[in-house]
Design an enzyme around this catalytic site. Structure first.
Site, PDB file in Angstrom:
ATOM      1  N   SER A  57       0.924  -1.134   0.010  1.00  0.00           N
ATOM      2  CA  SER A  57       0.103  -0.038  -0.015  1.00  0.00           C
ATOM      3  C   SER A  57       1.022   1.210  -0.002  1.00  0.00           C
ATOM      4  O   SER A  57       1.852   1.278  -0.746  1.00  0.00           O
ATOM      5  CB  SER A  57      -1.039   0.065   1.339  1.00  0.00           C
ATOM      6  OG  SER A  57      -1.996   0.838   1.044  1.00  0.00           O
ATOM      7  N   ASP A  99      -8.732  -6.323  -4.637  1.00  0.00           N
ATOM      8  CA  ASP A  99      -8.356  -5.024  -4.183  1.00  0.00           C
ATOM      9  C   ASP A  99      -8.978  -3.839  -5.072  1.00  0.00           C
ATOM     10  O   ASP A  99      -8.767  -3.656  -6.171  1.00  0.00           O
ATOM     11  CB  ASP A  99      -6.890  -4.946  -4.229  1.00  0.00           C
ATOM     12  CG  ASP A  99      -6.518  -3.580  -3.416  1.00  0.00           C
ATOM     13  OD1 ASP A  99      -7.333  -2.607  -3.129  1.00  0.00           O
ATOM     14  OD2 ASP A  99      -5.217  -3.750  -3.270  1.00  0.00           O
ATOM     15  N   HIS A 140      -7.946  -4.998  -0.294  1.00  0.00           N
ATOM     16  CA  HIS A 140      -6.894  -4.551  -0.210  1.00  0.00           C
ATOM     17  C   HIS A 140      -5.868  -4.946   0.849  1.00  0.00           C
ATOM     18  O   HIS A 140      -4.815  -5.202   0.991  1.00  0.00           O
ATOM     19  CB  HIS A 140      -6.846  -2.844   0.053  1.00  0.00           C
ATOM     20  CG  HIS A 140      -5.745  -2.131   0.130  1.00  0.00           C
ATOM     21  ND1 HIS A 140      -5.131  -2.080  -0.871  1.00  0.00           N
ATOM     22  CD2 HIS A 140      -5.188  -1.266   1.175  1.00  0.00           C
ATOM     23  CE1 HIS A 140      -3.847  -1.186  -0.546  1.00  0.00           C
ATOM     24  NE2 HIS A 140      -3.970  -0.789   0.846  1.00  0.00           N
TER      25      HIS A 140
END
Lengths: 374, 374
Positions: free
Chosen positions: A152, A318, A351
């Site tokens: 991320s 995601d 995610h």
């Protein structure tokens, strides 16, 4: 048998040399808190840096005591015999500048004023973090990392490392990341920020002096964040329309399981995380853009300086940073003639899958790392 | 040439007969505000009811004066020569019970106490709305609607009409709807509700007495809502990473266009909409479930009573109520042997596409309506 790095403890490094940030602001002296796992080899060539995401910190693996019920946030990835093998590598986790887990940040006392920085703490960018991380590497005598790894927002730092310090990164592992936020990503961040900024307990960022915290705002920000970290599918299969109450209550208290889950996550976060750090982290996300709004050309142009070998991983469900975003990175790297391995992992979790203990995903990382020289 | 219904005015209907809600609560007398367009024919067979969505109201078409800059919210759909042709049909728009545009709702004065209902206004459900709408139809002498039409939450009311009063609906037009919210949908609603509930100016729902409104909470709720009404694509093409400022400001004020857009929408809404109505509307969404948590079987079982002919329309980029959700409705209706026309309209705008003036979409509705007898 893969194991734990065991009992760990945090270390502090103090930096006296002023750090000029991208904004032009200068931080005169700061601390960084970090942890290390495994042994640095004699030529200091086996170091791996772990970059954390929005709410992460330096406690990446291991426990603080035998009684410690929790472990570091990426304990399933890092340890002896694990994909990031601490029998082979020396692994560093650190809390980013501006954080709230020990590194100098808005809740730290500004030595000049003797009061918490609060609203006067400058906005930090991904570039600034890489600078501060490079200084920590200097301190530890590490001139080049065997690998830098992050998911991320952490993956964005990895990308930035490969651009800012190509000679200092042999392998860049960019997981569940994006080359910049979309309008929708920025929009979610802005709602979260506004929840904090308009909380009367925020006091313009200087809530420390008022012996309070903007819990309402942080709680909303975290609830909203959680929705974007999970896929619609996993929310459906875990919570669906399951209720906690016997039938409808015709009021606004918790009724559905998903409400209970979100409020619990929000409450927990609001008690422990610093609201100013949250603002800074989301702003670093919004600002990240290796092309500098196209001023350095396309993403392919921006990534030209990078010389590392890359592993880029995305997760099918995601929707925050979709596989398409990872493919943008891969395409740009291929345009530059870089050595890139790309994998799109089938995973239902959305995610947050990058934090999960998934055999296929971890197998991919382990396999890639097996060819990384220590 | 398709035209406007022209200058319109609102009408009020008062109902003295108590209405027992699904919750068991009883409303002793209430007002409904409504508008009508076109002429009711002599056998009263050409009436069409428009059901509104979360923030909609009774002002569906036309203007209030020649100077009126705005028009009704579905003016592009309804008027002489338009898909819902007021030369042929008598169209009714009404504000739902619990609303804040004239019908009795939390901001209305409760005749028993002489004060605004506030927190004491009961939670209303889609079923309750259909009941109150049926009473308005009774008052107007309409025993059967030629068609009932609605988008989003409005589409859910159409579905409920087809179940509650099969004999009173010849055609059911269900647009951008779903047979029930997913966990993710409920989660977004819960964040929005919590933004309102935790705003100190909410005062437990009785803010009217404090001469204030929970603007912060409503603003956040609306900002969040807007993200879910638009597709990632349209946000990208309209706003992308375009900035309003010359470069980064390194603060938390508006910098990106998307932030400006969202805050503007939030501010506008917070000044005009009632927070308690917002809570009620989202709860009606959460509760809607024709299967009653499976107690009446599957969706196919729940829709068995329906005898109307159906037009079901979804939009490709709607991620709030995706085409898959409309297909669940279509499948259930086909299981019941119902006459269903289904169209998935290619449209980039996301959920809000149902309000847009799209020739293909409007052509579909016009074509369907051309075979509906007045």
């Amino acid at each position: 048998m893969p194991g734990s790095v065991g009992i760990v403890c945090s270390q502090f490094a103090h930096f006296d040399e002023p750090l000029t940030l991208r904004s032009g602001a200068v931080i005169h002296g700061y601390d960084l808190v970090y942890e290390t796992y495994g042994q640095l080899n004699s030529d200091k060539s086996n170091a791996i840096l772990i970059c954390h995401a929005l709410s992460g910190n330096h406690h990446v693996a291991g426990k603080y005591s035998a009684e410690d019920k929790g472990s570091g946030w990426w304990d399933n990835m890092i340890g002896p015999g694990k994909p990031i093998d601490t029998d082979k590598f020396f692994v560093i986790g650190m809390n980013n500048l501006g954080g709230c887990h020990g590194s100098t940040g808005p809740s730290s006392v500004n030595p000049v004023t003797g009061k918490p920085w609060g609203s006067s703490f400058p906005v930090v960018t991904v570039e600034d973090w890489v600078e501060s991380q490079a200084r920590l590497a200097d301190l530890l005598g590490i001139t080049q990392f065997a690998a830098i790894l992050g998911g991320s927002l952490g993956g964005m730092q990895v990308l930035q490392w490969s651009i800012s310090y190509p000679d200092r990164v042999r392998h860049a592992l960019v997981i569940a990341a994006a080359p910049g936020l979309t309008a929708q990503n920025i929009a979610f961040n802005d709602v979260a920020r506004n929840a904090i900024l308009t909380d009367p307990d925020f006091h313009g960022g200087d809530f420390y002096a008022h012996q309070t915290r903007p819990r309402r705002g942080l709680r909303l920000a975290r609830m909203l964040g959680h929705i974007t970290y999970l896929s619609d599918d996993v929310m459906g299969s875990k919570f669906g329309r399951i209720m906690r109450t016997e039938g409808f209550q015709y009021g606004f208290d918790v009724e559905f399981e998903i409400e209970s889950y979100l409020r619990y996550q929000g409450d927990k976060f609001a008690e422990s995380f610093d609201a100013n750090t949250y603002l800074l982290m989301t702003k670093a996300l919004d600002y990240f853009d290796p092309t500098h709004h196209g001023r350095v050309g396309t993403l392919s142009d921006a990534l030209k300086p990078a010389t590392a070998e890359f592993l880029v991983i995305s997760f099918t469900t995601d929707w925050r940073f979709s596989p398409g975003r990872s493919k943008e990175i891969v395409k740009a790297l291929l345009d530059c003639g870089r050595d890139v391995t790309y994998a799109e992992v089938t995973h239902g979790h959305g995610h947050d899958a990058f934090l999960m203990d998934d055999p296929y995903y971890h197998g991919l990382v382990a396999n890639y790392m097996s060819r990384v020289a220590p």
